[in-house]
Design an enzyme around this catalytic site. Structure first.
Site, PDB file in Angstrom:
ATOM      1  CE  LYS A 174      -1.867   4.254  -0.704  1.00 52.23           C
ATOM      2  NZ  LYS A 174      -2.153   4.759   0.694  1.00 52.23           N
ATOM      3  CB  THR A 208       6.851   0.510   5.713  1.00 54.83           C
ATOM      4  OG1 THR A 208       6.403  -0.530   6.118  1.00 54.83           O
ATOM      5  CG2 THR A 208       7.967   0.419   5.021  1.00 54.83           C
ATOM      6  N   GLY A 210       2.992   4.120   8.529  1.00 52.02           N
ATOM      7  CA  GLY A 210       2.393   5.231   8.226  1.00 52.02           C
ATOM      8  C   GLY A 210       2.853   5.909   7.125  1.00 52.02           C
ATOM      9  CB  THR A 211       4.519   4.391   3.888  1.00 50.45           C
ATOM     10  OG1 THR A 211       3.632   3.168   4.096  1.00 50.45           O
ATOM     11  CG2 THR A 211       6.179   3.968   4.497  1.00 50.45           C
ATOM     12  N   GLY A 212       1.569   5.558   4.071  1.00 51.27           N
ATOM     13  CA  GLY A 212       0.386   5.961   3.261  1.00 51.27           C
ATOM     14  C   GLY A 212      -0.178   7.228   3.710  1.00 51.27           C
ATOM     15  CB  CYS A 213      -0.574   8.463   7.192  1.00 52.05           C
ATOM     16  SG  CYS A 213      -1.526   7.104   7.911  1.00 52.05           S
TER      17      CYS A 213
HETATM   18  N1  ATP Z   1       9.809  -0.663   1.279  1.00 54.37           N
HETATM   19  C1  ATP Z   1       9.200   0.278   0.416  1.00 54.37           C
HETATM   20  N2  ATP Z   1      10.249   0.977  -0.141  1.00 54.37           N
HETATM   21  C2  ATP Z   1      10.191   2.155  -0.921  1.00 54.37           C
HETATM   22  N3  ATP Z   1       8.904   2.467  -0.886  1.00 54.37           N
HETATM   23  C3  ATP Z   1       7.805   1.990  -0.395  1.00 54.37           C
HETATM   24  C4  ATP Z   1       7.950   0.821   0.477  1.00 54.37           C
HETATM   25  N4  ATP Z   1       6.811   0.414   0.985  1.00 54.37           N
HETATM   26  C5  ATP Z   1       6.053   1.337   0.619  1.00 54.37           C
HETATM   27  N5  ATP Z   1       6.519   2.128  -0.570  1.00 54.37           N
HETATM   28  C6  ATP Z   1       5.827   3.374  -0.908  1.00 54.37           C
HETATM   29  O1  ATP Z   1       5.240   4.195  -0.098  1.00 54.37           O
HETATM   30  C7  ATP Z   1       3.983   4.575  -0.219  1.00 54.37           C
HETATM   31  C8  ATP Z   1       2.831   4.164   0.305  1.00 54.37           C
HETATM   32  O2  ATP Z   1       2.387   2.751  -0.027  1.00 54.37           O
HETATM   33  P1  ATP Z   1       1.861   1.615   0.917  1.00 54.37           P
HETATM   34  O3  ATP Z   1       1.373   0.719  -0.234  1.00 54.37           O
HETATM   35  O4  ATP Z   1       2.804   1.114   1.726  1.00 54.37           O
HETATM   36  O5  ATP Z   1       0.609   2.468   1.314  1.00 54.37           O
HETATM   37  P2  ATP Z   1      -0.232   2.040   2.485  1.00 54.37           P
HETATM   38  O6  ATP Z   1      -0.375   0.655   2.408  1.00 54.37           O
HETATM   39  O7  ATP Z   1      -1.587   2.825   2.281  1.00 54.37           O
HETATM   40  O8  ATP Z   1       0.457   2.412   3.719  1.00 54.37           O
HETATM   41  P3  ATP Z   1      -0.080   2.482   5.226  1.00 54.37           P
HETATM   42  O9  ATP Z   1       0.767   1.144   5.355  1.00 54.37           O
HETATM   43  O10 ATP Z   1       0.555   3.608   5.700  1.00 54.37           O
HETATM   44  O11 ATP Z   1      -1.667   2.376   5.106  1.00 54.37           O
HETATM   45  C9  ATP Z   1       3.831   4.391  -1.782  1.00 54.37           C
HETATM   46  O12 ATP Z   1       4.282   5.320  -2.677  1.00 54.37           O
HETATM   47  C10 ATP Z   1       4.926   3.135  -2.116  1.00 54.37           C
HETATM   48  O13 ATP Z   1       5.200   2.694  -3.057  1.00 54.37           O
HETATM   49  C1  MP5 Z   2      -4.782   6.394  12.905  1.00 56.80           C
HETATM   50  C2  MP5 Z   2      -4.406   5.620  11.669  1.00 56.80           C
HETATM   51  N1  MP5 Z   2      -4.790   5.997  10.662  1.00 56.80           N
HETATM   52  C3  MP5 Z   2      -4.060   5.312   9.384  1.00 56.80           C
HETATM   53  C4  MP5 Z   2      -3.099   4.232   9.711  1.00 56.80           C
HETATM   54  C5  MP5 Z   2      -2.622   3.383   8.761  1.00 56.80           C
HETATM   55  O1  MP5 Z   2      -1.424   3.294   8.966  1.00 56.80           O
HETATM   56  P1  MP5 Z   2      -0.435   1.842   8.611  1.00 56.80           P
HETATM   57  O2  MP5 Z   2      -1.277   1.018   7.791  1.00 56.80           O
HETATM   58  O3  MP5 Z   2       0.741   2.304   8.300  1.00 56.80           O
HETATM   59  O4  MP5 Z   2      -0.626   1.372  10.250  1.00 56.80           O
HETATM   60  C6  MP5 Z   2      -2.925   4.092  11.239  1.00 56.80           C
HETATM   61  N2  MP5 Z   2      -2.293   2.917  11.624  1.00 56.80           N
HETATM   62  N3  MP5 Z   2      -3.504   4.438  12.311  1.00 56.80           N
END
Ligand code: ATP
Ligand code: MP5
Length: 270
Positions: A174, A208, A210-213
């Site tokens: 990602k 953003t 929780g985007t990854g979850c």
């Molecule tokens: N500002 C943004 N605009 C559009 N898409 C985004 C943006 N930020 C993240 N994404 C998309 O969201 C998804 C999750 O990406 P990201 O790299 O933020 O994951 P992550 O760090 O694991 O997320 P989390 O912060 O929830 O752990 C990917 O498809 C990424 O391209």
């Molecule tokens: C319980 C739990 N699982 C995963 C994430 C990652 O999400 P983020 O990096 O967006 O805070 C989080 N914050 N909390």
């Protein structure tokens, strides 16, 4: 029958990430969501205030209960806390043959809090990664899992291929953290056969959390419904982009995405 899917992860009291985000996402995509709580977090949009790992027996029992009763169509993992907890989750996934398995190798929350002990990353990499039908690292996680430093697109592809060499069947690397690309959010999807770049407009928003979850839950739900992996990943990315673009102003920090915009219209809600 409605597909039945499991998230094995940590909770987020703030409702934007972790198990809460996963279950909201499953519901919107018309799959039946179940959960195995590995840890409870005290958390809001400003950060993580506390992490409370569940007793090992409680985790094992939850998995036994689910295996004993449900026909599981897909499983995802998120925050797994430490090596001991990763080991028992790996044991259950093997024992119950829970596939397809989507592994979100959650390591550090956006605010910097560790969601898995640094010394457990070796266990994650050696034992859980090889079971993954898809693993969804962000850039820093991909660097750790591949042992490579990532600057360019070719570094991304190389890192993803290295993670496949270590046993994952497919990788979605990602690009949310890719500061070098201010206009596009680009993810690199790599299988043994091909590499596909998935692109969307980068939305300029602090919301953003929780985007990854949410992305890994979307993929799990779409896959559980019988779509192929690439279609599931493409659908997930499109839906998530919309949910980020219309993220509400909730809380005082990095707010959640609009999970309710992920709704699949099955004609039954009209
Ligand atoms: N500002 C943004 N605009 C559009 N898409 C985004 C943006 N930020 C993240 N994404 C998309 O969201 C998804 C999750 O990406 P990201 O790299 O933020 O994951 P992550 O760090 O694991 O997320 P989390 O912060 O929830 O752990 C990917 O498809 C990424 O391209
Ligand atoms: C319980 C739990 N699982 C995963 C994430 C990652 O999400 P983020 O990096 O967006 O805070 C989080 N914050 N909390």
């Amino acid at each position: 029958m409605r597909p039945q899917v499991i998230t094995i992860a940590g909770t987020d009291s703030g409702g934007g990430a972790g198990i809460q985000a996963d279950l909201k996402t499953f519901e919107e995509r018309n799959v039946f969501g179940m959960s195995v709580v590995v840890a409870v977090t005290a958390q809001n949009t400003k950060g993580v205030q506390g992490v409370y790992p569940m007793p090992l027996e409680a985790i094992t029992r939850q998995m036994e209960s689910l295996a004993d009763d449900f026909t599981v169509s897909a499983v995802k993992t998120g925050m797994l806390v430490d090596a001991q907890r990763i080991e028992i989750v790996v044991h259950a996934i093997r024992r119950y043959d829970w596939h397809p398995l989507v592994v979100d190798p959650v390591m550090v929350a956006k605010g910097g809090a560790y969601l898995v002990a640094p010394e457990a990353i070796e266990t994650l990499s050696r034992k859980l990664l090889p079971l993954a039908d898809l693993i969804t690292p962000n850039t820093p996680e991909a660097e750790v899992l591949s042992g490579l430093v990532i600057h360019s697109d070719s570094d991304r592809e190389l890192a993803a291929k290295q993670i496949i060499k270590r046993g994952a069947k497919a990788v979605l690397l990602k690009g949310g953290h890719d500061e070098a690309n201010p206009e596009r959010a680009r993810d690199c999807f790599v299988t043994k056969k091909r590499t596909v770049w998935l692109e969307a407009d980068r939305i300029h928003t602090p919301h953003t959390h929780g985007t990854g979850c949410t992305l890994s839950s979307l993929i799990t739900a779409e896959w559980a419904k019988g779509n192929d992996l690439e279609t599931s990943v493409r659908t997930a990315k499109e839906l998530l982009t919309r949910a980020i673009a219309q993220a509400p102003e909730i809380g005082h920090g990095h707010g959640p995405v609009a999970h309710w915009l992920l709704r699949e219209d099955d004609g039954k809600n009209e």
